[in-house]
Design a protein around this motif. Structure first.
Motif, PDB file in Angstrom:
ATOM      1  N   UNK A  66       3.233  -5.635  12.429  1.00 14.24           N
ATOM      2  CA  UNK A  66       4.257  -5.977  11.219  1.00 14.24           C
ATOM      3  C   UNK A  66       5.670  -5.775  11.825  1.00 14.24           C
ATOM      4  N   UNK A 116      -2.007   8.221   5.272  1.00 17.14           N
ATOM      5  CA  UNK A 116      -0.717   8.244   5.988  1.00 17.14           C
ATOM      6  C   UNK A 116      -0.568   9.859   6.103  1.00 17.14           C
ATOM      7  N   UNK A 140      -1.880  10.982   9.555  1.00 18.78           N
ATOM      8  CA  UNK A 140      -0.675  10.680  10.628  1.00 18.78           C
ATOM      9  C   UNK A 140       0.409  11.605  10.593  1.00 18.78           C
ATOM     10  N   UNK A 176       4.302  -7.827  -0.653  1.00 20.13           N
ATOM     11  CA  UNK A 176       4.720  -6.585   0.170  1.00 20.13           C
ATOM     12  C   UNK A 176       5.663  -5.818  -0.810  1.00 20.13           C
ATOM     13  N   UNK A 177       5.682  -4.505  -0.592  1.00 21.73           N
ATOM     14  CA  UNK A 177       6.527  -3.590  -1.532  1.00 21.73           C
ATOM     15  C   UNK A 177       7.781  -3.719  -0.894  1.00 21.73           C
ATOM     16  N   UNK A 233       0.140  -2.061  12.522  1.00 24.83           N
ATOM     17  CA  UNK A 233       1.489  -1.540  12.397  1.00 24.83           C
ATOM     18  C   UNK A 233       2.222  -2.046  13.215  1.00 24.83           C
ATOM     19  N   UNK A 269       4.189   1.315   8.433  1.00 32.16           N
ATOM     20  CA  UNK A 269       3.101   2.122   8.189  1.00 32.16           C
ATOM     21  C   UNK A 269       2.923   2.166   6.410  1.00 32.16           C
ATOM     22  N   UNK A 270       4.210   2.142   5.868  1.00 31.36           N
ATOM     23  CA  UNK A 270       3.955   1.930   4.487  1.00 31.36           C
ATOM     24  C   UNK A 270       3.082   0.514   3.951  1.00 31.36           C
ATOM     25  N   UNK A 271       3.614  -0.567   4.658  1.00 29.22           N
ATOM     26  CA  UNK A 271       3.183  -1.678   4.466  1.00 29.22           C
ATOM     27  C   UNK A 271       1.695  -1.974   4.777  1.00 29.22           C
ATOM     28  N   UNK A 281       8.187   3.337  10.248  1.00 31.81           N
ATOM     29  CA  UNK A 281       7.864   3.962   8.956  1.00 31.81           C
ATOM     30  C   UNK A 281       7.559   2.803   7.938  1.00 31.81           C
ATOM     31  N   UNK A 325       0.599 -11.595  13.862  1.00 25.49           N
ATOM     32  CA  UNK A 325       0.654 -10.582  12.564  1.00 25.49           C
ATOM     33  C   UNK A 325      -0.622 -11.234  11.688  1.00 25.49           C
TER      34      UNK A 325
END
Lengths: 193, 193
Positions: free
Chosen positions: A11, B86, B89, B14-15, A8, A23-25, A20, B40
């Motif tokens: 990234x 998630x 967390x 990646x989204x 995290x 975390x999503x990635x 945030x 990374x």
């Protein structure tokens, strides 16, 4: 620190990625697309290792010379100077320009100690030997304009015509939303129909 | 395809990252932060290789058992069921919950063929042996509610109290901007001051 937290954090070096999003990635990469993530990591490592500046135009490439510079069919009599490699992609996509490029990787900014030497303009001079038009495509910021001024003097000294991208109303742009300086410029440079 | 284009494509897994953002990220990684990019890529490779589900609660961890499950001080009498790692967390950051968790990695959705077996609910049953309260923290979507219903029946059969996160007006929320169903729920569940 757990490996997930480390990922995290790693990234978050990406521009626009905060805690945030990171975390999503992270969960996307570890849960939804491990294969894509592995490919991304390997391509990134390979790119960082192999990609360097083209020895002629200074764009980024994994070869000693980029595809455009290595292409004997490109017109050496026209050289277009841009600030970043991304600008080349833009111009290649938008125009049918068939000349050469030179990437400054920045713009003149004496206050930050960036002079002609830092932008390796001596490499540009090599490109100007067979050139009869220098197209100056630096941005329209204060530094971009300063750089354009400098480049046009350089061209003048070499007896080369210097040109600058036109300023004006963007296509599809409503006059109402255009800033005053752009509008004044477009008005002054009006062309006959 | 050039290595740069390959990197741009790889980043698009990646989204939320499309062609333009991928281009921006590529040049950032190759020009501004090679060191961070290398870190990374290496962390991502290591994470994809080492991170797996915790054998007890199914959250993601690089160890056989996650930090929470391995901690003997956590209260085994309370188990909180969530949809994703998630969510753990989030709950850890927001509350002082000291019990255990169980991650479903999804929610019941018969129409997509996701039943109790797909969510490995048999693993949850193991956790329920010493449990006296099952806190159901699935989302408030149709599938989340279905899953909550199923879990509450499961708890009932084992003689365990099942609880659900409260619905209502979010803190700092103006009534004007709250949807009708939430408002109706909050109104019906009003508490005495």
């Amino acid at each position: 620190m757990s490996l997930i937290s480390e990922l995290m954090n790693a990234l978050q070096i990406l521009p626009g990625v905060g805690a945030k999003t990171a975390q999503r990635l992270t969960f996307h990469l570890l849960q939804k697309d491990k294969l894509g993530g592995k490919h991304l990591a390997e391509t990134l490592l390979k790119s960082i290792e192999l990609i360097n500046e083209c020895e002629s135009c200074r764009t980024l490439t994994e070869h000693p010379m980029c595809k455009i510079c290595a292409n004997p069919n490109r017109d050496v009599s026209k050289v277009c100077v841009v600030e970043t490699p991304a600008d080349i992609i833009q111009i290649e996509q938008a125009t049918d320009f068939k000349g050469k490029y030179f990437v400054l990787h920045g713009k003149l900014s004496p206050i930050d100690g960036i002079g002609p030497a830092e932008l390796k303009m001596n490499k540009l001079v090599e490109l100007l030997i067979d050139c009869d038009e220098l197209i100056i495509a630096t941005g329209s910021t204060v530094e971009g304009e300063t750089t354009a001024q400098f480049l046009s003097h350089l061209a003048e000294k070499g007896g080369i015509k210097a040109t600058r991208l036109a300023h004006g109303v963007p296509l599809g742009g409503d006059l109402e939303y255009i800033d005053n300086s752009t509008l004044a410029h477009a008005f002054a440079s009006r062309t006959q129909l």
